[in-house]
Motif scaffolding. Sequence first.
Motif, PDB file in Angstrom:
ATOM      1  N   ARG A  90      29.734  81.369 -22.990  1.00  0.00           N
ATOM      2  CA  ARG A  90      29.115  80.271 -23.392  1.00  0.00           C
ATOM      3  C   ARG A  90      27.561  80.475 -23.801  1.00  0.00           C
ATOM      4  NH1 ARG A  90      32.377  78.149 -19.404  1.00  0.00           N
ATOM      5  NH2 ARG A  90      30.819  78.085 -17.611  1.00  0.00           N
ATOM      6  N   THR A  91      26.674  81.645 -23.119  1.00  0.00           N
ATOM      7  CA  THR A  91      25.632  81.947 -23.873  1.00  0.00           C
ATOM      8  C   THR A  91      25.740  82.623 -25.338  1.00  0.00           C
ATOM      9  OG1 THR A  91      25.501  84.300 -22.913  1.00  0.00           O
ATOM     10  CG2 THR A  91      24.602  82.550 -21.523  1.00  0.00           C
ATOM     11  N   LEU A  92      26.767  83.029 -25.611  1.00  0.00           N
ATOM     12  CA  LEU A  92      27.221  83.605 -26.867  1.00  0.00           C
ATOM     13  C   LEU A  92      27.664  82.774 -28.034  1.00  0.00           C
ATOM     14  CD1 LEU A  92      27.479  86.316 -28.206  1.00  0.00           C
ATOM     15  CD2 LEU A  92      29.881  86.365 -27.714  1.00  0.00           C
ATOM     16  N   ARG A  93      27.589  81.482 -27.554  1.00  0.00           N
ATOM     17  CA  ARG A  93      28.071  80.447 -28.534  1.00  0.00           C
ATOM     18  C   ARG A  93      27.170  79.904 -29.395  1.00  0.00           C
ATOM     19  NH1 ARG A  93      30.010  78.796 -32.060  1.00  0.00           N
ATOM     20  NH2 ARG A  93      30.741  76.467 -32.356  1.00  0.00           N
ATOM     21  N   GLU A  94      25.749  79.835 -28.966  1.00  0.00           N
ATOM     22  CA  GLU A  94      24.717  79.273 -29.874  1.00  0.00           C
ATOM     23  C   GLU A  94      24.334  80.505 -30.958  1.00  0.00           C
ATOM     24  OE1 GLU A  94      19.995  78.297 -29.377  1.00  0.00           O
ATOM     25  OE2 GLU A  94      21.348  77.727 -27.786  1.00  0.00           O
ATOM     26  N   PRO A  95      24.267  81.646 -30.457  1.00  0.00           N
ATOM     27  CA  PRO A  95      23.843  82.691 -31.873  1.00  0.00           C
ATOM     28  C   PRO A  95      24.911  82.895 -32.560  1.00  0.00           C
ATOM     29  CG  PRO A  95      24.070  83.950 -29.510  1.00  0.00           C
ATOM     30  CD  PRO A  95      23.916  82.422 -29.370  1.00  0.00           C
ATOM     31  N   LEU A  96      26.374  82.669 -32.344  1.00  0.00           N
ATOM     32  CA  LEU A  96      27.465  82.769 -33.115  1.00  0.00           C
ATOM     33  C   LEU A  96      27.521  81.570 -34.010  1.00  0.00           C
ATOM     34  CD1 LEU A  96      30.259  84.572 -31.190  1.00  0.00           C
ATOM     35  CD2 LEU A  96      28.612  85.533 -32.507  1.00  0.00           C
ATOM     36  N   LYS A  97      27.439  80.342 -33.432  1.00  0.00           N
ATOM     37  CA  LYS A  97      27.216  79.138 -34.244  1.00  0.00           C
ATOM     38  C   LYS A  97      26.169  79.171 -35.146  1.00  0.00           C
ATOM     39  CE  LYS A  97      27.934  74.320 -33.446  1.00  0.00           C
ATOM     40  NZ  LYS A  97      28.023  73.309 -32.240  1.00  0.00           N
ATOM     41  N   ALA A  98      25.112  79.805 -34.777  1.00  0.00           N
ATOM     42  CA  ALA A  98      23.766  80.063 -35.880  1.00  0.00           C
ATOM     43  C   ALA A  98      24.583  80.883 -36.918  1.00  0.00           C
ATOM     44  CB  ALA A  98      22.654  80.737 -35.238  1.00  0.00           C
ATOM     45  N   LEU A  99      25.383  81.994 -36.876  1.00  0.00           N
ATOM     46  CA  LEU A  99      26.008  83.003 -37.859  1.00  0.00           C
ATOM     47  C   LEU A  99      26.750  82.055 -38.723  1.00  0.00           C
ATOM     48  CD1 LEU A  99      26.912  86.139 -36.001  1.00  0.00           C
ATOM     49  CD2 LEU A  99      25.094  85.785 -37.729  1.00  0.00           C
ATOM     50  N   GLU A 100      27.808  81.123 -38.006  1.00  0.00           N
ATOM     51  CA  GLU A 100      28.587  80.272 -38.855  1.00  0.00           C
ATOM     52  C   GLU A 100      27.639  79.406 -39.829  1.00  0.00           C
ATOM     53  OE1 GLU A 100      30.990  77.686 -36.199  1.00  0.00           O
ATOM     54  OE2 GLU A 100      31.529  79.542 -34.832  1.00  0.00           O
ATOM     55  N   ALA A 101      26.712  78.780 -38.920  1.00  0.00           N
ATOM     56  CA  ALA A 101      25.836  77.949 -40.122  1.00  0.00           C
ATOM     57  C   ALA A 101      25.285  78.535 -41.221  1.00  0.00           C
ATOM     58  CB  ALA A 101      24.656  77.189 -39.221  1.00  0.00           C
ATOM     59  N   TRP A 102      24.804  79.897 -40.933  1.00  0.00           N
ATOM     60  CA  TRP A 102      24.083  80.745 -42.059  1.00  0.00           C
ATOM     61  C   TRP A 102      25.219  80.765 -43.153  1.00  0.00           C
ATOM     62  CZ3 TRP A 102      24.991  84.860 -44.688  1.00  0.00           C
ATOM     63  CH2 TRP A 102      23.760  85.378 -45.320  1.00  0.00           C
ATOM     64  N   ALA A 103      26.447  81.294 -42.673  1.00  0.00           N
ATOM     65  CA  ALA A 103      27.583  81.657 -43.514  1.00  0.00           C
ATOM     66  C   ALA A 103      27.685  80.481 -44.601  1.00  0.00           C
ATOM     67  CB  ALA A 103      28.694  82.287 -43.094  1.00  0.00           C
ATOM     68  N   ILE A 104      27.723  79.253 -43.921  1.00  0.00           N
ATOM     69  CA  ILE A 104      28.086  77.923 -44.756  1.00  0.00           C
ATOM     70  C   ILE A 104      27.009  77.659 -45.516  1.00  0.00           C
ATOM     71  CG2 ILE A 104      28.281  75.588 -44.534  1.00  0.00           C
ATOM     72  CD1 ILE A 104      30.017  76.266 -41.836  1.00  0.00           C
ATOM     73  N   GLU A 105      25.875  77.652 -45.222  1.00  0.00           N
ATOM     74  CA  GLU A 105      24.520  77.466 -45.842  1.00  0.00           C
ATOM     75  C   GLU A 105      24.442  78.450 -47.153  1.00  0.00           C
ATOM     76  OE1 GLU A 105      19.715  77.171 -45.332  1.00  0.00           O
ATOM     77  OE2 GLU A 105      20.857  77.101 -43.811  1.00  0.00           O
ATOM     78  N   HIS A 106      24.707  79.721 -46.931  1.00  0.00           N
ATOM     79  CA  HIS A 106      24.345  80.643 -47.983  1.00  0.00           C
ATOM     80  C   HIS A 106      25.650  80.988 -48.940  1.00  0.00           C
ATOM     81  CE1 HIS A 106      20.872  81.050 -45.364  1.00  0.00           C
ATOM     82  NE2 HIS A 106      20.252  81.142 -46.461  1.00  0.00           N
TER      83      HIS A 106
END
Length: 122
Positions: A90-106
């Motif tokens: 679960r602690t890994l979820r937040e940084p990986l979610k940030a990577l997902e968001a970055w990929a979508i945004e860029h």
Amino acid sequence: MSNPQWNPYDRNCPTRRLLDRIGDRWTVLIVGALGDGPLRYGEINDRVDGVSQKMLTQTLRGLERDGLVKRTLQPQIPPRVDYELTDAGRTLREPLKALEAWAIEHMSGVISSREDYDAHAS
């Protein structure tokens, strides 16, 4: 909290294998799929479009081995297996979610850069 014992820039450090695990696209997507709670194998397979049975099984086993996913066999007929994130997972979820968001945004910019590069490389 940095630990001087672990140095991912050293090729012999085991943190490199962990970075390989958490940087893998299937790990990113499976951890994301499990972010809302426990799922059965087939439910994970349905959520992570394109993952083969072999890669799903390998990734789940690796995540379980690393203590990021818990596999629970439910005592029923037919047997039911649930997968869920552990506390560490679960602690890994937040940084990986940030990577997902970055990929979508860029993604649009990346596609544009690729097209420009390919046009000049030809």
